[in-house]
Scaffold this motif. Structure first.
Motif, PDB file in Angstrom:
ATOM      1  N   PHE A 121      64.378 -37.078  44.738  1.00  0.00           N
ATOM      2  CA  PHE A 121      64.652 -35.650  44.889  1.00  0.00           C
ATOM      3  C   PHE A 121      64.191 -34.923  43.626  1.00  0.00           C
ATOM      4  O   PHE A 121      64.547 -35.308  42.514  1.00  0.00           O
ATOM      5  N   HIS A 153      61.534 -35.432  48.195  1.00  0.00           N
ATOM      6  CA  HIS A 153      62.148 -34.242  48.786  1.00  0.00           C
ATOM      7  C   HIS A 153      62.343 -33.148  47.741  1.00  0.00           C
ATOM      8  O   HIS A 153      62.622 -33.425  46.574  1.00  0.00           O
ATOM      9  N   LEU A 208      64.652 -29.939  46.424  1.00  0.00           N
ATOM     10  CA  LEU A 208      66.000 -29.400  46.488  1.00  0.00           C
ATOM     11  C   LEU A 208      65.988 -27.886  46.642  1.00  0.00           C
ATOM     12  O   LEU A 208      66.905 -27.305  47.226  1.00  0.00           O
ATOM     13  N   TRP A 210      72.106 -27.623  45.881  1.00  0.00           N
ATOM     14  CA  TRP A 210      71.536 -28.963  45.761  1.00  0.00           C
ATOM     15  C   TRP A 210      72.551 -30.045  46.125  1.00  0.00           C
ATOM     16  O   TRP A 210      72.222 -30.998  46.830  1.00  0.00           O
ATOM     17  N   LEU A 229      72.549 -33.365  48.326  1.00  0.00           N
ATOM     18  CA  LEU A 229      72.602 -34.674  47.684  1.00  0.00           C
ATOM     19  C   LEU A 229      73.774 -35.538  48.151  1.00  0.00           C
ATOM     20  O   LEU A 229      73.629 -36.758  48.256  1.00  0.00           O
ATOM     21  N   SER A 256      68.916 -43.445  45.470  1.00  0.00           N
ATOM     22  CA  SER A 256      67.983 -42.354  45.211  1.00  0.00           C
ATOM     23  C   SER A 256      67.821 -42.124  43.720  1.00  0.00           C
ATOM     24  O   SER A 256      68.662 -42.521  42.915  1.00  0.00           O
ATOM     25  N   VAL A 305      67.209 -38.707  41.311  1.00  0.00           N
ATOM     26  CA  VAL A 305      67.221 -37.249  41.291  1.00  0.00           C
ATOM     27  C   VAL A 305      66.712 -36.807  39.922  1.00  0.00           C
ATOM     28  O   VAL A 305      67.244 -37.226  38.890  1.00  0.00           O
TER      29      VAL A 305
END
Length: 333
Positions: free
Chosen positions: A93, A194, A196, A289, A293, A302, A304
């Motif tokens: 992310f 992805h 955010l 966000w 998340l 993940s 970030v």
């Protein structure tokens, strides 16, 4: 939205650094009592220090790193550290992926009314000779032609000037920031990537204020300070980032603006604007966000990667995830 461009610079880019952005750390040259007070104030904030964090829930392990968006020599070692994370993240992310950054730029090209003054006089006419001369000086120091910027809406001019002159050469050289390097690492591993933020949400924050209000704030900001990117403080910000004193960046920046505003008897307006910047650029985005998340990190390991100033605070990403039931552990970077 009413904002101070140098704060936008700090939030979005955290700092810019390379050999030609070096210089004395002006924070370290301040009286010890002043430094101690600011450090203590920063330490009151949850997650005030730290750049790399482990996030766990439902036996799913993820990671968050606070980033720079402009090249930094230490990036290579940071990316190596992320490559060695175990268990490995299975998706990434970012604030805005490269694809969505391009979509943002294309949207502006298709809708020039969002960033250009379409009716009435240009900034030359609206600011007057003295304030426009200040803008011209800043544009020229970055190698940008003033005649092109004369039709910019103030929010877009701010975006243009948020990069200090020493960082412009870095960008022109093609050197990549930490977010881009992390995205490249994810691409090499064929990980889903992805955003955010969205184009719409960013435009709402940046360009959602009526033109006359933007102009009023730009006039005031130019009267209050010199170069909007506060380049003299960049070495101090760099040192704070590299020593992972993230909240201290915010505290020092705020204290400097408030102190400077006292000379103009305008402290109340600065305090109001600082709060609005925090609400709109940090808290509002953090909350949006985290809504994305929480379900993602509950299910899939993940990584970030967001600007470092989004991490600390009661409304920071880390505190909001902790409140959602995640275990948060700082990792050495």
């Amino acid at each position: 939205m009413r904002l101070l461009t140098s704060l936008l610079f700090l939030i979005s880019f955290s700092s810019s650094v390379a050999a030609n952005c070096s210089g004395p750390n002006l924070f370290e040259q301040r009286p010890e009592a002043e430094r101690t007070a600011l450090i203590k104030q920063a330490q009151k904030t949850p997650f005030a220090e730290g750049l790399l964090w482990q996030i766990e829930k439902n036996e799913v392990t993820s990671y968050i790193i606070g980033t720079f968006h402009v090249h930094l020599p230490e990036h290579a070692a940071m990316v190596d550290r992320l490559r060695g994370l175990s268990p490995r993240p299975e998706q990434l992310f970012l604030e805005l992926t490269a694809e969505d950054q391009l979509a943002f730029q294309q949207h502006l090209v298709k809708h020039p009314e969002l960033y250009l003054i379409q009716e009435g006089g240009s900034l030359i006419d609206r600011l007057g000779p003295k304030l426009w001369a200040s803008v011209v000086e800043q544009l020229k120091s970055r190698g940008l032609p003033p005649f092109m910027a004369a039709k910019y809406q103030p929010w877009f001019l701010g975006m243009t000037l948020m990069m200090p002159p020493c960082a412009m050469e870095i960008v022109k050289s093609g050197a990549k920031g930490l977010d881009v390097r992390i995205e490249k690492m994810a691409e090499n591993r064929d990980l889903p990537i992805h955003s955010l933020d969205t184009v719409e949400s960013l435009l709402d924050i940046l360009a959602g204020t009526p033109l006359e209000q933007q102009l009023d704030d730009l006039r005031w900001s130019l009267t209050l300070q010199g170069d909007l990117a506060a380049p003299e403080m960049i070495p101090a910000v760099i040192d704070m980032y590299l020593t992972e004193q993230v909240q201290l960046i915010w505290e020092v920046n705020n204290a400097d603006f408030i102190e400077q505003s006292a000379d103009y008897d305008d402290t109340d307006r600065v305090v109001e604007m600082l709060q609005e910047v925090e609400d709109q650029l940090l808290i509002r985005r953090n909350t949006t966000w985290v809504q994305t998340l929480v379900p993602a990190l509950e299910q899939t390991p993940s990584l970030v990667a967001v600007g470092a100033l989004h991490l600390p605070g009661e409304a920071g990403v880390l505190s909001q995830l902790k409140n959602a039931g995640f275990a948060i552990t700082r990792l050495p970077l």
